[in-house]
Design a protein around this motif. Structure first.
Motif, PDB file in Angstrom:
ATOM      1  N   GLU A 295       0.880  -1.197   0.117  1.00 15.38           N
ATOM      2  CA  GLU A 295      -0.032  -0.028   0.025  1.00 15.38           C
ATOM      3  C   GLU A 295       0.960   1.269   0.150  1.00 15.38           C
ATOM      4  OE1 GLU A 295      -3.695  -1.854   2.393  1.00 15.38           O
ATOM      5  OE2 GLU A 295      -2.886  -0.063   3.228  1.00 15.38           O
ATOM      6  N   ASN A 296       0.198   2.301  -0.381  1.00 18.16           N
ATOM      7  CA  ASN A 296       0.781   3.792  -0.434  1.00 18.16           C
ATOM      8  C   ASN A 296       0.291   4.491   0.661  1.00 18.16           C
ATOM      9  OD1 ASN A 296       2.037   3.287  -3.075  1.00 18.16           O
ATOM     10  ND2 ASN A 296       0.281   4.170  -3.815  1.00 18.16           N
ATOM     11  N   LEU A 297       1.175   5.287   1.172  1.00 14.47           N
ATOM     12  CA  LEU A 297       0.880   6.174   2.474  1.00 14.47           C
ATOM     13  C   LEU A 297       1.565   7.483   2.396  1.00 14.47           C
ATOM     14  CD1 LEU A 297       3.343   6.246   5.372  1.00 14.47           C
ATOM     15  CD2 LEU A 297       3.060   3.796   4.411  1.00 14.47           C
ATOM     16  N   THR A 298       0.761   8.527   3.283  1.00 14.43           N
ATOM     17  CA  THR A 298       1.429   9.717   3.220  1.00 14.43           C
ATOM     18  C   THR A 298       1.343  10.319   4.799  1.00 14.43           C
ATOM     19  OG1 THR A 298       0.612  10.412   0.993  1.00 14.43           O
ATOM     20  CG2 THR A 298       1.226  12.189   2.403  1.00 14.43           C
ATOM     21  N   VAL A 299       2.430  10.978   5.096  1.00  7.80           N
ATOM     22  CA  VAL A 299       2.637  11.455   6.584  1.00  7.80           C
ATOM     23  C   VAL A 299       2.579  12.899   6.417  1.00  7.80           C
ATOM     24  CG1 VAL A 299       3.901  11.251   8.767  1.00  7.80           C
ATOM     25  CG2 VAL A 299       3.446   9.319   7.257  1.00  7.80           C
ATOM     26  N   TYR A 300       2.033  13.483   7.301  1.00  5.93           N
ATOM     27  CA  TYR A 300       2.168  15.280   7.247  1.00  5.93           C
ATOM     28  C   TYR A 300       2.484  15.744   8.278  1.00  5.93           C
ATOM     29  CZ  TYR A 300      -1.218  14.063   3.295  1.00  5.93           C
ATOM     30  OH  TYR A 300      -1.924  13.570   2.338  1.00  5.93           O
ATOM     31  N   CYS A 301       3.206  16.715   8.112  1.00  4.01           N
ATOM     32  CA  CYS A 301       3.830  17.569   9.328  1.00  4.01           C
ATOM     33  C   CYS A 301       3.200  19.166   8.842  1.00  4.01           C
ATOM     34  CB  CYS A 301       5.311  17.461   9.173  1.00  4.01           C
ATOM     35  SG  CYS A 301       6.321  18.300  10.298  1.00  4.01           S
TER      36      CYS A 301
ATOM     37  N   SER B 155       5.437  16.962   3.804  1.00  3.28           N
ATOM     38  CA  SER B 155       4.826  15.561   3.576  1.00  3.28           C
ATOM     39  C   SER B 155       5.894  14.410   3.175  1.00  3.28           C
ATOM     40  CB  SER B 155       3.784  15.505   2.671  1.00  3.28           C
ATOM     41  OG  SER B 155       4.329  15.636   1.253  1.00  3.28           O
ATOM     42  N   LEU B 156       5.591  13.302   3.764  1.00  3.26           N
ATOM     43  CA  LEU B 156       6.421  12.155   3.580  1.00  3.26           C
ATOM     44  C   LEU B 156       5.653  10.950   2.725  1.00  3.26           C
ATOM     45  CD1 LEU B 156       8.479   9.872   3.628  1.00  3.26           C
ATOM     46  CD2 LEU B 156       8.059   9.421   6.074  1.00  3.26           C
ATOM     47  N   HIS B 157       5.696  10.761   1.349  1.00  5.44           N
ATOM     48  CA  HIS B 157       4.856   9.563   0.853  1.00  5.44           C
ATOM     49  C   HIS B 157       5.884   8.466   0.474  1.00  5.44           C
ATOM     50  CE1 HIS B 157       1.679   8.188  -1.706  1.00  5.44           C
ATOM     51  NE2 HIS B 157       2.745   7.946  -2.623  1.00  5.44           N
ATOM     52  N   ILE B 158       5.267   7.504   0.931  1.00  6.50           N
ATOM     53  CA  ILE B 158       6.107   6.008   0.727  1.00  6.50           C
ATOM     54  C   ILE B 158       5.113   5.297  -0.290  1.00  6.50           C
ATOM     55  CG2 ILE B 158       6.800   3.923   1.684  1.00  6.50           C
ATOM     56  CD1 ILE B 158       7.209   5.313   4.427  1.00  6.50           C
ATOM     57  N   THR B 159       5.726   4.786  -1.347  1.00  7.95           N
ATOM     58  CA  THR B 159       5.031   4.004  -2.140  1.00  7.95           C
ATOM     59  C   THR B 159       5.462   2.570  -2.022  1.00  7.95           C
ATOM     60  OG1 THR B 159       5.333   5.640  -3.942  1.00  7.95           O
ATOM     61  CG2 THR B 159       4.880   3.557  -4.713  1.00  7.95           C
ATOM     62  N   ALA B 160       4.281   1.773  -2.340  1.00  4.33           N
ATOM     63  CA  ALA B 160       4.414   0.191  -2.041  1.00  4.33           C
ATOM     64  C   ALA B 160       5.293  -0.110  -0.763  1.00  4.33           C
ATOM     65  CB  ALA B 160       5.075  -0.301  -3.401  1.00  4.33           C
ATOM     66  N   ALA B 161       4.769   0.349   0.453  1.00  5.39           N
ATOM     67  CA  ALA B 161       5.445  -0.068   1.664  1.00  5.39           C
ATOM     68  C   ALA B 161       5.767  -1.472   1.871  1.00  5.39           C
ATOM     69  CB  ALA B 161       4.292   0.510   2.470  1.00  5.39           C
ATOM     70  N   GLN B 162       6.937  -1.709   2.592  1.00  3.21           N
ATOM     71  CA  GLN B 162       7.437  -2.841   3.008  1.00  3.21           C
ATOM     72  C   GLN B 162       7.478  -2.986   4.428  1.00  3.21           C
ATOM     73  OE1 GLN B 162      10.942  -3.468   0.757  1.00  3.21           O
ATOM     74  NE2 GLN B 162       9.996  -3.209  -1.309  1.00  3.21           N
ATOM     75  N   PRO B 163       7.543  -4.385   4.834  1.00  4.68           N
ATOM     76  CA  PRO B 163       7.550  -4.222   6.266  1.00  4.68           C
ATOM     77  C   PRO B 163       8.980  -3.815   6.868  1.00  4.68           C
ATOM     78  CG  PRO B 163       7.099  -6.387   5.516  1.00  4.68           C
ATOM     79  CD  PRO B 163       7.300  -5.458   4.189  1.00  4.68           C
TER      80      PRO B 163
END
Lengths: 115, 114
Positions: B17-23, B73-81
């Protein structure tokens, strides 16, 4: 080369006792920082040393907290008359020039538990 | 009042999954950094952004500094463990008198399930 080291890694003390936490920064780094981190939370700034300048103590939560840096290298954070709310991980970091956009290199921290 | 507000505080997702963290902040920052921290260790720097609108990529991670230098913002594509950890943003407030002093957000705990 060696990174930032901190000792002890864990410290359990009784309420009212004094504790000393030690930080050995990376050799040659002029800036040294102390932070406090509660479980899974962000870092709370405590104090900042830059070269021979007067330290920025604006983050120290009370007069029970003090820190010194001897010879521009090793630093000791002292907490007097510890309270249970002082329980946290205390992190030390050093940086080559003390500029904000320079990387801060962190030690592994000292986990302090006040019973 | 927190100078740097991070959201979400917790994020639990599946691998891929993809995710975004905001600051976010109401203050202007001269520079902003993102760190990642694993249990029992100190934070490790991922990136520093200094110019409004700047975008930096680090493999599957994309970092953006807002045009007004008040947010990131920090966006992670195709998150991994292996991406699991505590992500922290930190900034130097513009116009401050204590150079080198960083203010940290409260962090985002990311868990990526296989």
């Amino acid at each position: 080369g060696a990174g930032v080291s901190q000792s002890p890694s864990n410290k359990v003390t009784e309420k009212g006792k004094d504790v000393e936490l030690r930080c050995d920064p990376i050799s040659g780094h002029t800036a040294l920082y102390w932070y406090r981190q509660s479980l899974g939370q962000g870092l709370e700034f405590l104090i900042y040393f830059q070269g021979n300048s007067a330290p920025d103590k604006s983050g120290l939560p009370s007069d029970r907290f003090s820190a010194e840096r001897t010879g521009g290298s090793v630093s000791t954070l002292t907490i007097q008359r510890t309270q249970q709310e002082d329980s946290a991980v205390y992190l030390c970091a050093s940086s080559p020039q003390g500029l904000a956009y320079n990387e801060q290199f962190f030690g592994p921290g000292t986990r302090l538990t006040v019973l | 009042t927190q100078l740097l507000e991070q959201s979400p505080q917790f994020l639990s997702i599946q691998e891929g999954e993809n995710l975004t963290v905001y600051c976010n902040s109401s203050s202007v920052f001269s520079s902003l950094q993102w760190y990642r921290q694993e249990p029992g260790e100190g934070p490790v720097l991922l990136v520093t952004v200094v110019t409004g609108g700047e975008v930096k990529k680090l493999k599957r991670l994309t970092f953006q500094f807002g045009d007004a230098r008040k947010d990131s913002s920090l966006h992670i594509t195709a998150a991994q463990p292996g991406d699991t950890g505590l992500y922290l943003c930190a900034g130097e407030k513009a116009g401050g008198t204590s150079y080198g002093k960083l203010t940290f957000g409260q962090g985002t705990i990311l868990t990526v399930h296989p």
